[in-house]
Design an enzyme around this catalytic site. Structure first.
Site, short mmCIF file in Angstrom:
data_model
loop_
_atom_site.label_atom_id
_atom_site.label_comp_id
_atom_site.label_asym_id
_atom_site.label_seq_id
_atom_site.Cartn_x
_atom_site.Cartn_y
_atom_site.Cartn_z
CB SER A 1 -2.02 -0.65 -1.69
OG SER A 1 -1.31 -1.76 -2.19
CE1 TYR B 1 1.37 2.65 -4.48
CE2 TYR B 1 1.25 0.40 -3.65
CZ TYR B 1 0.66 1.47 -4.31
OH TYR B 1 -0.63 1.37 -4.78
N1 LIG Z 1 -3.02 -0.34 -10.18
C1 LIG Z 1 -2.94 -1.10 -9.10
O1 LIG Z 1 -2.67 -2.31 -9.16
C2 LIG Z 1 -3.19 -0.53 -7.75
C3 LIG Z 1 -3.16 -1.39 -6.65
C4 LIG Z 1 -3.38 -0.87 -5.37
C5 LIG Z 1 -3.61 0.47 -5.22
N2 LIG Z 1 -3.62 1.29 -6.30
C6 LIG Z 1 -3.84 2.70 -6.09
O2 LIG Z 1 -4.89 3.16 -6.91
C7 LIG Z 1 -4.66 4.52 -7.25
C8 LIG Z 1 -4.77 4.71 -8.75
O3 LIG Z 1 -3.84 3.89 -9.39
P1 LIG Z 1 -3.87 3.63 -10.98
O4 LIG Z 1 -3.41 2.25 -11.17
O5 LIG Z 1 -5.14 4.09 -11.58
O6 LIG Z 1 -2.68 4.58 -11.43
P2 LIG Z 1 -2.61 5.66 -12.60
O7 LIG Z 1 -1.18 6.03 -12.69
O8 LIG Z 1 -3.32 5.19 -13.82
O9 LIG Z 1 -3.45 6.88 -11.97
C9 LIG Z 1 -3.00 7.68 -10.94
C10 LIG Z 1 -3.45 9.09 -11.22
O10 LIG Z 1 -3.04 9.94 -10.16
C11 LIG Z 1 -2.60 11.15 -10.74
N3 LIG Z 1 -1.71 11.88 -9.86
C12 LIG Z 1 -0.45 11.57 -9.47
N4 LIG Z 1 0.05 12.54 -8.69
C13 LIG Z 1 -0.91 13.48 -8.57
C14 LIG Z 1 -0.99 14.72 -7.89
N5 LIG Z 1 0.02 15.21 -7.18
N6 LIG Z 1 -2.14 15.41 -7.98
C15 LIG Z 1 -3.18 14.95 -8.71
N7 LIG Z 1 -3.16 13.80 -9.39
C16 LIG Z 1 -2.03 13.07 -9.30
C17 LIG Z 1 -1.89 10.72 -12.02
O11 LIG Z 1 -1.74 11.79 -12.91
C18 LIG Z 1 -2.85 9.65 -12.53
O12 LIG Z 1 -3.87 10.22 -13.32
C19 LIG Z 1 -3.30 4.90 -6.66
O13 LIG Z 1 -3.49 5.52 -5.41
C20 LIG Z 1 -2.65 3.55 -6.47
O14 LIG Z 1 -1.68 3.58 -5.45
C21 LIG Z 1 -3.41 0.82 -7.57
#
Ligand SMILES: NC(=O)c1ccc[n+]([C@@H]2O[C@H](COP(=O)([O-])OP(=O)(O)OC[C@H]3O[C@@H](n4cnc5c(N)ncnc54)[C@H](O)[C@@H]3O)[C@@H](O)[C@H]2O)c1
Length: 262
Positions: free
Chosen positions: A153, A167
């Site tokens: 991130s 985070y």
């Molecule tokens: N959305 C953003 O702006 C953003 C920005 C930077 C980084 N990210 C990163 O991108 C990734 C996805 O984010 P997103 O926005 O799609 O979030 P999201 O919440 O839609 O998806 C995250 C997924 O991870 C799964 N998950 C959580 N814990 C788990 C575990 N122990 N085992 C298996 N699955 C698990 C959840 O069930 C969910 O399906 C994350 O790593 C997040 O940190 C997101």
């Protein structure tokens, strides 16, 4: 390694014939990446904690004509992750690409951050990423080939006033873990890189979207003035999953509209 033929050069972004495993495959980015990699030719395995939530992603992958497998797997449970790799090998015989999308975010002022929540963020984002890379890395070592893409991130580059003590710490760890694995596993033909997004509007960032003041703080810090779209993530993962990035290893690629540039 030989110089590519013109045909190979032209097709260097193709994922045709590749098998990609995507953790957190039911989430917003996980689903988008699954569909995107499938559109570029890969068969897809999505993992997550419940089968039901993965079904939608499976349908989307199959709709673009690729094979899909959903495997229930908690990324923090090493036995389940090992079992998942066995299932993938039984069905597809190999793992070419791993994208570790599973992750969570919790926000609190640092001075009030509940320790159990701090630990939970580290467990899923850091330990979960490591466990998955470890299990799939063993398979890739055996194959002598593989592309691992972790999800970091922009919070790994700069602090932020929005309560990201856990985070940001976790994503900083994901970035250095990526570099560490890249240096250890390059000799096995494995590339380990990371994608570091700014912000997408997903359930993970819903509370930012709903808080006008915080949303403005976020967007003001992005030179391009907009949040990322799923295709921005797909472009980066196709690149890092394909032979177009064969000489790129240990890199953390911001997908951030210029955020960490200034
Ligand atoms: N959305 C953003 O702006 C953003 C920005 C930077 C980084 N990210 C990163 O991108 C990734 C996805 O984010 P997103 O926005 O799609 O979030 P999201 O919440 O839609 O998806 C995250 C997924 O991870 C799964 N998950 C959580 N814990 C788990 C575990 N122990 N085992 C298996 N699955 C698990 C959840 O069930 C969910 O399906 C994350 O790593 C997040 O940190 C997101």
């Amino acid at each position: 390694m030989e110089k590519m033929s013109n045909t190979e050069m032209k097709n260097m972004f193709s994922l045709e014939g590749k098998v990609a495993v995507i953790t957190g495959g039911a989430g917003s980015l996980g689903e988008g990446v699954a569909e995107g990699l499938a559109l570029h030719g890969a068969d897809i395995v999505v993992t997550g904690r419940t089968l039901k939530t993965l079904e939608e992603t499976v349908k989307k992958v199959e709709a673009v004509g690729k094979r899909a497998l959903a495997v229930v797997c908690d990324a923090t449970n090493e036995d389940q992750v090992e079992e998942m790799t066995k299932k993938v090998l039984e069905k597809f015989g190999k793992i070419d690409i791993l994208v570790t999308v599973a992750g969570i975010a919790k926000r609190h002022p640092a001075e009030e951050f509940p320790l159990d929540e701090f630990q939970q963020v580290l467990d899923i984002n850091v330990t979960g990423t490591f466990i998955t890379c470890k299990a799939v890395g063993k398979v890739m070592k055996e194959q002598g080939y593989g592309k691992i893409i972790t999800v970091s991130s922009v919070r790994a580059f700069n602090g932020h006033p929005g309560g990201y003590a856990a985070y940001a710490t976790s994503k900083g760890a994901v970035s250095i873990l990526t570099k560490q694995l890249a240096t250890e596993w390059a000799k096995f033909g494995i590339n380990v890189n990371s994608v570091a997004p700014a912000i997408f509007w997903t359930p993970l960032t819903q509370e930012v979207l709903e808080d006008e003041k915080l949303k403005k703080i976020f967007l003001d810090r992005i030179p391009m003035g907009r949040a990322a779209l799923v295709q921005d993530m797909v472009g980066a993962t196709v690149f890092l999953g394909s032979s177009a990035s064969d000489y790129i290893n240990g890199h953390v690629l911001p997908v951030d509209g210029g955020t960490v540039a200034g």
